[in-house]
Design a protein around this motif. Structure first.
Motif, PDB file in Angstrom:
ATOM      1  N   THR A  25       0.801  -1.232   0.000  1.00  0.00           N
ATOM      2  CA  THR A  25       0.000   0.000   0.000  1.00  0.00           C
ATOM      3  C   THR A  25       0.832   1.279   0.000  1.00  0.00           C
ATOM      4  O   THR A  25       0.270   2.372  -0.037  1.00  0.00           O
ATOM      5  CB  THR A  25      -0.939   0.022   1.222  1.00  0.00           C
ATOM      6  N   ALA A  26       2.131   1.184   0.064  1.00  0.00           N
ATOM      7  CA  ALA A  26       3.002   2.370   0.041  1.00  0.00           C
ATOM      8  C   ALA A  26       3.477   2.615  -1.384  1.00  0.00           C
ATOM      9  O   ALA A  26       3.781   1.670  -2.118  1.00  0.00           O
ATOM     10  CB  ALA A  26       4.194   2.178   0.964  1.00  0.00           C
ATOM     11  N   SER A  27       3.546   3.897  -1.775  1.00  0.00           N
ATOM     12  CA  SER A  27       3.988   4.209  -3.133  1.00  0.00           C
ATOM     13  C   SER A  27       4.751   5.528  -3.161  1.00  0.00           C
ATOM     14  O   SER A  27       4.517   6.420  -2.349  1.00  0.00           O
ATOM     15  CB  SER A  27       2.790   4.285  -4.082  1.00  0.00           C
ATOM     16  N   CYS A  28       5.675   5.622  -4.116  1.00  0.00           N
ATOM     17  CA  CYS A  28       6.436   6.852  -4.291  1.00  0.00           C
ATOM     18  C   CYS A  28       6.806   7.029  -5.747  1.00  0.00           C
ATOM     19  O   CYS A  28       6.794   6.079  -6.534  1.00  0.00           O
ATOM     20  CB  CYS A  28       7.694   6.859  -3.412  1.00  0.00           C
ATOM     21  N   GLY A  29       7.144   8.261  -6.091  1.00  0.00           N
ATOM     22  CA  GLY A  29       7.613   8.587  -7.422  1.00  0.00           C
ATOM     23  C   GLY A  29       8.576   9.755  -7.341  1.00  0.00           C
ATOM     24  O   GLY A  29       8.376  10.671  -6.545  1.00  0.00           O
ATOM     25  N   ALA A  30       9.636   9.701  -8.130  1.00  0.00           N
ATOM     26  CA  ALA A  30      10.622  10.782  -8.160  1.00  0.00           C
ATOM     27  C   ALA A  30      11.116  10.958  -9.588  1.00  0.00           C
ATOM     28  O   ALA A  30      11.447   9.969 -10.256  1.00  0.00           O
ATOM     29  CB  ALA A  30      11.796  10.479  -7.236  1.00  0.00           C
ATOM     30  N   THR A  31      11.158  12.212 -10.029  1.00  0.00           N
ATOM     31  CA  THR A  31      11.708  12.508 -11.343  1.00  0.00           C
ATOM     32  C   THR A  31      12.487  13.814 -11.274  1.00  0.00           C
ATOM     33  O   THR A  31      12.070  14.757 -10.596  1.00  0.00           O
ATOM     34  CB  THR A  31      10.606  12.582 -12.427  1.00  0.00           C
ATOM     35  N   SER A  32      13.640  13.833 -11.937  1.00  0.00           N
ATOM     36  CA  SER A  32      14.481  15.016 -11.936  1.00  0.00           C
ATOM     37  C   SER A  32      15.062  15.238 -13.318  1.00  0.00           C
ATOM     38  O   SER A  32      15.557  14.303 -13.948  1.00  0.00           O
ATOM     39  CB  SER A  32      15.611  14.860 -10.915  1.00  0.00           C
ATOM     40  N   ASN A  33      14.997  16.470 -13.795  1.00  0.00           N
ATOM     41  CA  ASN A  33      15.605  16.862 -15.063  1.00  0.00           C
ATOM     42  C   ASN A  33      16.767  17.791 -14.748  1.00  0.00           C
ATOM     43  O   ASN A  33      16.624  18.707 -13.950  1.00  0.00           O
ATOM     44  CB  ASN A  33      14.600  17.611 -15.943  1.00  0.00           C
ATOM     45  N   GLY A  34      17.900  17.567 -15.363  1.00  0.00           N
ATOM     46  CA  GLY A  34      19.046  18.436 -15.143  1.00  0.00           C
ATOM     47  C   GLY A  34      19.933  17.936 -14.019  1.00  0.00           C
ATOM     48  O   GLY A  34      20.000  16.744 -13.731  1.00  0.00           O
ATOM     49  N   THR A  35      20.580  18.873 -13.342  1.00  0.00           N
ATOM     50  CA  THR A  35      21.590  18.525 -12.353  1.00  0.00           C
ATOM     51  C   THR A  35      21.042  18.336 -10.947  1.00  0.00           C
ATOM     52  O   THR A  35      21.778  18.002 -10.036  1.00  0.00           O
ATOM     53  CB  THR A  35      22.668  19.622 -12.297  1.00  0.00           C
ATOM     54  N   GLY A  36      19.762  18.565 -10.744  1.00  0.00           N
ATOM     55  CA  GLY A  36      19.174  18.470  -9.412  1.00  0.00           C
ATOM     56  C   GLY A  36      18.878  17.044  -8.986  1.00  0.00           C
ATOM     57  O   GLY A  36      19.245  16.076  -9.657  1.00  0.00           O
TER      58      GLY A  36
END
Length: 184
Positions: free
Chosen positions: A72-83
């Motif tokens: 039931t736990a969920s996550c999402g991460a997206t990064s463009n560039g140097t961050g």
């Protein structure tokens, strides 16, 4: 020996003395609530609570778009560039982090909480949703923002302002100095 004599307050100054005293009390309560909220945040991040779902952690980079779900736990991460974008969740929490360019976003949610964070142009955003809270943090142009929401509350921190709804919520924009805190 050094001594100071303070003038006696007259009745015309007594209201300002009470106002000053109330202001000091408010500052003390705000500090106490912030310390309590910080303690809850540390406890949640250190994993001291019982969780029914395995924790999930999403990080970008190295993945361009990291999405994970475990029970039931969920996550999402997206990064463009140097961050960098990082999101973590446990116990039916959902955390999403987005970053564009230099800067970073970090989110964490547990106990049916939802944490949403975004940053761009060297901004730094933190969102923590504990025990069913909804936290939203948005940072742009070098700003640093923090939103913490606990047990059915909500907190928003962004350039346009801060907002706290419900008990145990905290929102802070370090760049503008705006903040709000609501206790139980």
């Amino acid at each position: 020996m050094f001594s100071v004599s303070l003038p006696r307050l007259s009745s015309s100054n007594s209201s300002s003395a009470r106002t000053s005293s109330r202001f000091g009390s408010r500052i003390a309560r705000t500090a106490a609530i912030f310390a309590m909220g910080s303690g809850l945040t540390v406890a949640a991040l250190s994993g001291t609570a019982t969780a029914s779902a395995a924790p999930v952690n999403c990080v970008s980079p190295p993945s361009a778009n990291d999405i994970q779900v475990d029970d039931t736990a969920s996550c999402g991460a997206t990064s463009n560039g140097t961050g960098r974008a990082a999101a973590g969740a446990a116990d039916s929490g959902t955390a999403v982090s987005v970053n564009d360019g230099p800067g970073s976003t970090t989110t964490y949610a547990n106990g049916y909480g939802v944490a949403l964070g975004a940053s761009k142009n060297a901004g730094t955003a933190y969102a923590l949703a504990l025990g069913g809270g909804i936290a939203h943090s948005w940072a742009d142009a070098g700003q640093t923002t923090l939103a913490v929401a606990g047990w059915g509350s909500g907190a928003t921190s962004e350039a346009q302002g801060v907002d706290c709804v419900g008990p145990l919520s905290l929102a802070l924009n370090l760049t503008s100095g705006q903040f709000c805190v609501l206790g139980s």
